[in-house]
Design an enzyme around this catalytic site. Structure first.
Site, short mmCIF file in Angstrom:
data_model
loop_
_atom_site.label_atom_id
_atom_site.label_comp_id
_atom_site.label_asym_id
_atom_site.label_seq_id
_atom_site.Cartn_x
_atom_site.Cartn_y
_atom_site.Cartn_z
N HIS A 56 0.83 -1.21 0.00
CA HIS A 56 0.00 0.00 0.00
C HIS A 56 0.87 1.27 0.00
CE1 HIS A 56 -3.41 2.63 1.35
NE2 HIS A 56 -2.42 3.27 1.93
N GLU A 57 1.86 1.31 0.88
CA GLU A 57 2.69 2.52 1.00
C GLU A 57 3.53 2.76 -0.24
OE1 GLU A 57 2.11 4.61 3.28
OE2 GLU A 57 0.79 3.27 4.39
N HIS A 110 1.64 4.31 -3.13
CA HIS A 110 1.53 5.78 -3.10
C HIS A 110 2.70 6.40 -3.88
CE1 HIS A 110 -1.89 6.54 -0.55
NE2 HIS A 110 -1.39 5.92 0.51
N GLU A 132 -6.03 6.91 -1.61
CA GLU A 132 -5.94 5.81 -0.65
C GLU A 132 -6.50 4.52 -1.24
OE1 GLU A 132 -4.33 5.54 2.02
OE2 GLU A 132 -3.83 7.62 2.31
#
Ligand SMILES: [Zn+2]
Length: 274
Positions: A145-146, A149, A203
């Site tokens: 997820h990070e 980004h 997100e």
């Protein structure tokens, strides 16, 4: 003012001269926006900061974070080994989308359940997330997820939208940012500050891309659902950490992740034996 008086004025005020030089360099750096397509979700975006500039910006912020938290850097032991092991596999997958990024990961002693990836591939993990992740697959959910980004250039996109590209360019060029407040806004957008740096749709996109990344890296994507349920329980009654920030509801998030699971299962690639 004549040119000669301008020069004398600038010599007498070196800080202003540095700021102007940084601004000029910054504007030169940012003449063109580049078009890129986000990985996995294939969304077209226009950002002014190139991959190399994002890497520079992230590296500056990363160096500052390491300086400010030197006493809390964890550089040995099983938690460190786990973070290195999982990050290496996620980085290998994300690196196919962003060959120009320079990947690094640091584990910091911090009770907050959090992690983030700066533009250009510098990852910071807090030890406080490990009791919630509990295993490599869930840690891969977080890192996927990070890192998403960063590969989807979400920070650069927000810097662009908030008309802060020139401030970012001045920081990259090594000059002083225009005002401390503007610098803080850029730092916040980098994800290292205690704000809500990403939008709801970013997100959600990071959830989607991250799920595919973890599957490609050889982690079972359905482990993501179990992790987000644990995260939901762990954050009950407390202010939500960044990783949970700005979401309509965790139930909704899990619902959407379940919708992407078939696609993620198809992307699942068992890891080679090490
Ligand atoms: Zn996020």
């Amino acid at each position: 003012m004549s040119a000669r008086r301008v020069v004398i004025f600038l010599i007498a005020r070196p800080l202003i001269a540095v700021a102007i030089a940084a601004l000029v360099v910054g504007v030169l750096l940012l003449r063109d926006t580049h078009r890129q397509t986000t990985p996995v979700t294939a969304r077209t975006q226009h950002v002014a900061l190139s991959d190399a500039q994002q890497t520079q910006l992230g590296s500056r912020q990363y160096a500052k974070t390491l300086r400010d938290n030197r006493a809390d850097i964890v550089a040995s032991g099983p938690a460190y080994a786990e973070v290195r092991r999982v990050a290496a596999r996620i980085e290998a997958v994300a690196g196919r989308d962003k060959p120009a990024f320079h990947w690094r990961v640091t584990l910091l002693r911090n009770t907050e359940a959090n992690a983030y990836c700066l533009p250009g591939g510098k990852i910071v993990v807090y030890t406080g997330i490990l009791p919630v992740t509990r295993n490599d697959s869930a840690l891969a959910t977080v890192l996927g997820h990070e890192v998403a980004h960063a590969t989807a250039e979400h920070a650069a996109e927000r810097i662009e939208r908030q008309h802060l590209t020139r401030v970012a360019a001045a920081i990259i060029a090594g000059g002083v940012a225009f005002t401390p407040r503007q610098y803080l806004r850029v730092a916040a957008l980098l994800g290292a500050a205690d704000t809500l740096p990403f939008t709801r749709s970013q997100e959600s996109e990071a959830d989607h891309i991250g799920l595919i990344y973890m599957a490609r890296a050889g982690y079972r994507p359905r482990q993501a659902v179990a992790f987000w349920r644990r995260m939901q329980r762990a954050s009950k009654g407390k202010a939500p950490p960044e990783i949970l920030s700005d979401h309509p509801s965790d139930a909704h998030r899990i619902e959407r992740i379940q919708k992407w699971l078939p696609e993620a299962e198809r992307a699942y690639t068992p890891a080679r034996a090490e």
